[in-house]
Structure formats: structure tokens, C-alpha cells
Design a protein around this motif. Sequence first.
Motif, PDB file in Angstrom:
ATOM      1  N   LEU A  94       0.851  -1.189   0.000  1.00 22.68           N
ATOM      2  CA  LEU A  94       0.000   0.000   0.000  1.00 22.68           C
ATOM      3  C   LEU A  94       0.887   1.238   0.000  1.00 22.68           C
ATOM      4  O   LEU A  94       1.990   1.229   0.529  1.00 22.68           O
ATOM      5  CB  LEU A  94      -0.894   0.014   1.249  1.00 22.68           C
ATOM      6  N   LEU A  95       0.380   2.306  -0.612  1.00 21.47           N
ATOM      7  CA  LEU A  95       1.120   3.564  -0.607  1.00 21.47           C
ATOM      8  C   LEU A  95       0.925   4.232   0.753  1.00 21.47           C
ATOM      9  O   LEU A  95      -0.218   4.495   1.155  1.00 21.47           O
ATOM     10  CB  LEU A  95       0.629   4.470  -1.735  1.00 21.47           C
ATOM     11  N   PRO A  96       1.993   4.506   1.464  1.00 23.65           N
ATOM     12  CA  PRO A  96       1.874   4.989   2.846  1.00 23.65           C
ATOM     13  C   PRO A  96       1.227   6.368   2.975  1.00 23.65           C
ATOM     14  O   PRO A  96       0.684   6.695   4.030  1.00 23.65           O
ATOM     15  CB  PRO A  96       3.330   5.028   3.341  1.00 23.65           C
ATOM     16  N   SER A  97       1.289   7.164   1.920  1.00 21.40           N
ATOM     17  CA  SER A  97       0.725   8.517   2.030  1.00 21.40           C
ATOM     18  C   SER A  97      -0.732   8.574   1.581  1.00 21.40           C
ATOM     19  O   SER A  97      -1.330   9.654   1.572  1.00 21.40           O
ATOM     20  CB  SER A  97       1.559   9.498   1.206  1.00 21.40           C
ATOM     21  N   LEU A  98      -1.297   7.418   1.210  1.00 23.70           N
ATOM     22  CA  LEU A  98      -2.713   7.387   0.826  1.00 23.70           C
ATOM     23  C   LEU A  98      -3.494   6.607   1.864  1.00 23.70           C
ATOM     24  O   LEU A  98      -3.011   5.602   2.386  1.00 23.70           O
ATOM     25  CB  LEU A  98      -2.890   6.713  -0.545  1.00 23.70           C
ATOM     26  N   SER A  99      -4.704   7.070   2.137  1.00 19.21           N
ATOM     27  CA  SER A  99      -5.556   6.354   3.070  1.00 19.21           C
ATOM     28  C   SER A  99      -6.045   5.065   2.406  1.00 19.21           C
ATOM     29  O   SER A  99      -5.808   4.831   1.216  1.00 19.21           O
ATOM     30  CB  SER A  99      -6.746   7.227   3.465  1.00 19.21           C
ATOM     31  N   GLU A 102      -8.166   5.799  -0.547  1.00 18.43           N
ATOM     32  CA  GLU A 102      -7.383   6.393  -1.639  1.00 18.43           C
ATOM     33  C   GLU A 102      -6.520   5.352  -2.336  1.00 18.43           C
ATOM     34  O   GLU A 102      -6.340   5.397  -3.549  1.00 18.43           O
ATOM     35  CB  GLU A 102      -6.526   7.544  -1.098  1.00 18.43           C
ATOM     36  N   LEU A 138      -4.835   5.627   7.422  1.00 24.82           N
ATOM     37  CA  LEU A 138      -3.603   5.414   6.670  1.00 24.82           C
ATOM     38  C   LEU A 138      -3.109   3.994   6.948  1.00 24.82           C
ATOM     39  O   LEU A 138      -3.450   3.412   7.982  1.00 24.82           O
ATOM     40  CB  LEU A 138      -2.536   6.427   7.087  1.00 24.82           C
TER      41      LEU A 138
ATOM     42  N   PHE B  17      -3.594  13.885  -8.032  1.00 25.98           N
ATOM     43  CA  PHE B  17      -4.151  13.168  -6.877  1.00 25.98           C
ATOM     44  C   PHE B  17      -3.019  12.658  -5.977  1.00 25.98           C
ATOM     45  O   PHE B  17      -3.034  12.833  -4.756  1.00 25.98           O
ATOM     46  CB  PHE B  17      -5.001  11.996  -7.388  1.00 25.98           C
ATOM     47  N   ARG B  21      -1.583  14.401  -2.076  1.00 23.75           N
ATOM     48  CA  ARG B  21      -1.537  13.589  -0.855  1.00 23.75           C
ATOM     49  C   ARG B  21      -0.111  13.395  -0.357  1.00 23.75           C
ATOM     50  O   ARG B  21       0.136  13.335   0.841  1.00 23.75           O
ATOM     51  CB  ARG B  21      -2.234  12.242  -1.096  1.00 23.75           C
ATOM     52  N   GLU B  22       0.809  13.288  -1.288  1.00 18.18           N
ATOM     53  CA  GLU B  22       2.212  13.158  -0.909  1.00 18.18           C
ATOM     54  C   GLU B  22       2.667  14.399  -0.143  1.00 18.18           C
ATOM     55  O   GLU B  22       3.373  14.310   0.861  1.00 18.18           O
ATOM     56  CB  GLU B  22       3.060  12.951  -2.170  1.00 18.18           C
ATOM     57  N   ARG B  25       0.695  14.718   3.359  1.00 18.04           N
ATOM     58  CA  ARG B  25       1.025  13.739   4.404  1.00 18.04           C
ATOM     59  C   ARG B  25       2.518  13.456   4.478  1.00 18.04           C
ATOM     60  O   ARG B  25       2.942  12.587   5.221  1.00 18.04           O
ATOM     61  CB  ARG B  25       0.255  12.440   4.149  1.00 18.04           C
ATOM     62  N   TYR B 318       7.486   1.715  -4.277  1.00 15.78           N
ATOM     63  CA  TYR B 318       6.093   2.142  -4.427  1.00 15.78           C
ATOM     64  C   TYR B 318       5.802   2.546  -5.868  1.00 15.78           C
ATOM     65  O   TYR B 318       4.696   2.363  -6.368  1.00 15.78           O
ATOM     66  CB  TYR B 318       5.784   3.283  -3.465  1.00 15.78           C
ATOM     67  N   ILE B 321       5.165  -0.612  -7.544  1.00 16.74           N
ATOM     68  CA  ILE B 321       3.825  -1.116  -7.214  1.00 16.74           C
ATOM     69  C   ILE B 321       2.768  -0.379  -8.027  1.00 16.74           C
ATOM     70  O   ILE B 321       1.842  -0.998  -8.571  1.00 16.74           O
ATOM     71  CB  ILE B 321       3.564  -0.958  -5.707  1.00 16.74           C
TER      72      ILE B 321
END
Lengths: 219, 419
Positions: A94-99, A102, A138, B17, B21-22, B25, B318, B321
Motif C-alpha cells: 500500500l502507498l503509505p501517504s494514501l488512506s 485512496e 492510513l 491526486f 496527498r504526498e 502527508r 512504491y 507497485i
Amino acid sequence: MIKATNLTKTYHTGHLKLDVLKGLNMHVKTGEFVAITGKSGSGKSTLLYQLSCLDHPTSGEIYIDKTEITKLKRNQRSLFRLNTLGYVFQDYALLPSLSAIENVMIPLLMQGNSQEQARHQAVQALTQVGLADKLNNLPSQLSGGQQQRVSIARAIGNNPKVLFADEPTANLDSDTSLMLLESFKQLHDQGQTILMVTHEDEYAKQADRILTLQDGVFV
Amino acid sequence: MQTWLHQTNINIKVGWFLAVREIKRGNRWNISLIIFVMMLTFLNLVVVRGILVGLPAGVITANREQYTGDVFLTPLDTQDTIQNSPLVIDLIRQLPTVKTLSARYSGSAKIEANFYQTLQSDQLPDVVNGKLLGINPDKEDSLSQLSTYIVAGQYLSTNDIDQAILDTGLLEQYSTDNTGLPNVHIGDKLRLTVGQNTRVITVKGFLDTKAQGFTGVILMPDHQVQSMLNRFDYGINQIAIRSVNGTTPEQIKQTLNANQIDQYATIETYQESLPSFIQDIAATFSILGNIIGSIGLVVAAITVFIVIFVNAITRRKYIGILKGIGIHRAAIEWSYIFQSLFYATIGSLIATIIIFTLLIPYFDANPLDFPFSDGILLVTPGGTAIRAGLLLIATLAAGYFPARMVVNQNTLDSILGRQ
């Protein structure tokens, strides 16, 4: 659904040549749940990478739903993965900066859905895996099992024709692993074609069929 | 074409998008540091150049405000004085676009200090050569605010007789190399020689301006200088003109030419009257400023490149991914471009606020004190906008290429962490 003919994969490291897959033939029907097992180094994950368009075989043909994926170009393969396949990685990925929501929305947005549409579909997918109350969390705020379920939701969010899972229970405890496999069974019951790699025989038994790899061939 | 546009649109939306978010957060300290670096880079880009070009600009401004006015009249090449000076002055005064003027007599002079002391046989008298300027003190002050540059003593008044103001350039106590007249104080008597005429004058004040034209001058009321220079025809050497607000120097010059004053005098705008070496310096400093600015731009681009490259390489897995689940590589590249632009935009914005609310007012109130000019910070909104645009373009490229380098790596290798 999936047909592989005379599939080989050879790695070259300096002067060394390593034949990981040696002329495999396999067929997976639509709606089937197939587990691929084998000892470490038998080529299970390598086989999954070829079938899921993440890697290119040295020789052989692979058809997924009548599309010969071995002949696709780079951008076509990317599009094929987006629209046709779902992938559950071993370490959730999972991408850590997306919930949670998301992470699930991302491939849906990439398919051209609006944010509202993508969000709606993502909510449905997360609800399906029992995470309706964790939409805005998150990954760091989720347990391992919850993260893996988000990964599943992301994989099924776009209604893929095939769901590939690479050692999905590897980083989970046994109770969580069983819960995860239960999710797979439910998806299977709904008609999802699933191809799962696992080294745990106990988990492999949950599948309709088990294919065992040893030294690059099915036994 | 439509498919390509549609796909590009999607890539941009997904990139946006991811980028939002990057940034939202991401690690606040990292983001703050990057923005801080961008801010410093932009300040370097604008302020260093602004000071460099501000130096000659300061000279030009000082010359215009304190000496030549907006338009400057001098004798024709073949003449020693402005022909028909009284007529010319009357004509100029009648022009509605002229706010004020100062007519000056000018001649070479010799000035002796301590002349009343008995000299030893091996002593030389304290003598310097200077430029005698005869002014109407009130009109001169109206044009150039000359009285504000008196650093000791008092300014001249119209009725002064045998009183003079000396430029500090003539005095040893204000020099850095012990040249000039020693031991001259307010109230001292000096001997002034102009041609065959010699007078004893009293020092009324000392003048210190950055205007080149007043360097080494001895200022006295015009009526007395006119007599000393034997200007029986009232022939003037200089006329400095200040225009009313809204009138350009070129317009004044055109009006004067239309009234045929160019038959009696050489008419130049303040820029045309600048010594060529100042114009050369201004051009050179402008080039230097652009070179330094370009170096700053390259440094900024390299900084962004490194930041984005490190960011992308640490997120290689990432990125793999994202590609693995079908995200187009262009969408991922767009996300890094948006992040780069964010850092550059915020950094530039903060720097711009600092420049216009702090630095410019500060330098206006406290100009850098150079011997030949007040160093001002020359920054214009248009110039700043251009530099911000250049920084954004450089940042865009600097953010795109490292992202592309990492995104282009093999997807599976990225996911599995293989080299």
C-alpha cells in the motif's frame, strides 16, 4: 481463462544461466481458484509474474481471456494489468501517504472514473472485505490483516477477470491468514478467478485445485 | 489524437491526486527544508542581481536627482557657454511641463588653504584644483534638494557674499588617501583663484553627494561666480531641468527642440548625459547580474533534481507497485512534476513577499553606502515574475528527468528491490 503453453523463464547472471521455468503448460478455467505451491526456489512467484504481465517469459505463450499477453507492448501490458488483472502482493504494497480508500481509488481513477465514481466503487470494495469503518485510515493505522484486506479491495475494485495473489498470508499470523483466505473464498464464491501462490499446504487446500512446482516443472 | 489527449488528461489527474496527498502527508520538516532551499535560491536569483544592477542604477538615480535633473543642457560643441542663456532660461521657464530649473555657471578654479601661514622654504602651499559652480541656491535646492547633502556647516543663501560650500572630495579629513586640503574647518578663510581673479572666501559648509557632477566642486552664489568668470553676457554653462509629474524626459527634450533651443545648447535627457563609462558599467553589471542569476538558476535546478531523485529512488518500490497495478508511468511522472512545482512556487512566493515587504523598504531606507553611489535593490514586479517563471521552468525540467529515470526502471525489479 488462462492458458500457458511451453512457458520457460531463464535468468542470466554473468556467465551463469538459471532455468527457473522449464516448458510449463497450464490452464485455469473461469471462476476457478488455483493454488500454486512448492518449496522455496521452485519458481512459484516467477510463474505468477509471467502470468500477471509483470514479467516477460523467455519463451512460450500466455493467453488471458483470448489476449496473448506475451505479444503486448509495454504500455499495452500496463493497460491490461489495470483493466483486466488484480494483484495482491506479499507485503500489502500500500502507498503509505494514501488512506485505505485512496489506495483503492487509484487504479479506478487511472481507468478514467471521476473521483465520485472511484470513491463509490472503492467504498463498495472495502465494504466487501469488511473495512467500511476504516476508509480514511492510513496504512500505518491498520493492522497487517487489515492492510492486506485493503490490498485485496484495491485488487478487486476494478472487477478484474483474474486475481493474482503472491504469498498473501506470508506476513500474517494464522488467525488473520485464515480470515484472509475466507475473503478469498467469498470472492471465489462470487465467481472470481483466483490464482494464489503459497508455500503453506494448509492454505493451498482452500483452493479448487493445487499445482505443485518443483525445479521449474509441475509435479 | 483524442485518445492521447484523453489519456494525458487522466495521467495529469492521477498525478495531481498522488502529488497532493504526498505533500499533505509527507514529512513536514523535509517539505519545509525543500521550500526553504527554493526560497533562498529565488532570493539569490533576484536579490543578488538586484543589488548588482542597483549599483549603476544608484549612480544614474543620484545623477538625475542631484545633478542633471530630467533634462540637461550644456554648451554646443563649438561654444564655451550656452548661447543666449537668458533667452533660453526664459523660454524654458514658460514651458508648462517644466517644474523647475537650475542654471549654473562653471569654471576651473584653484583653492588654497592655510595661505596666511608663513611657509618654510621646503613647504608647498595647500592647494587643490576644483570646479567652481555658481548656483542660485534656492532654485538649485528646489531641483536637487542640495541642502540635504550638507554634512557640516550651512547651505548657501542667495545673498551670501564670499561664502562657499566645498565638496568633501576636496578635503583631506574626508579622504581615505590623505589627499585634499588639510585642516579646513567651517569658517576658515581660503583663497580662490579663477583665471586672473582671486578672492578670499569663507567656508560656509561641506557638501557630500553621490552625484558625479558635484565631485570636487566649490559652490558659490551665481551672481558672484558670474562676476568672477567675467560672464558679462550672462553665459551659463549648465541648465538642469526637472519636469512635472507625468512628463517624460524625452517629451521635455522634444518640446525644447520644437522651440529651437537646440540652436543654442546641447539638449540631453539624463540618460544621454551620463558619462559613457557609467553606461558601460550599467551594461556590464547587468550582464554580470544575468550570469549570476543564471548560475543561481542552475543551482536551483540541480537542487530540485537531487531532491526529486532522492525522493523517487527511496520510493522506488512504491513506484514499481503503482506501475504493477496499472498506473501509467506518465501519471507517476506528473506527480513528481507537481511536487517540484509546489516547492518552487511556495518558495518563490515566500521570497517575493520578503523582497517586496522587507528587503526593498529596507534598502530604500538604508542604501548600501558605496563611494560612487547609494546601492539600492533594483527589483521590479515584471522582472520578478520573469525570474519566477524561469525558476518554475527549470524546476519543471529538474523534477521531470529524475522522476523519469526512476519510473523507467524495470517494474518487477523495483517491486522486489532488485538492482
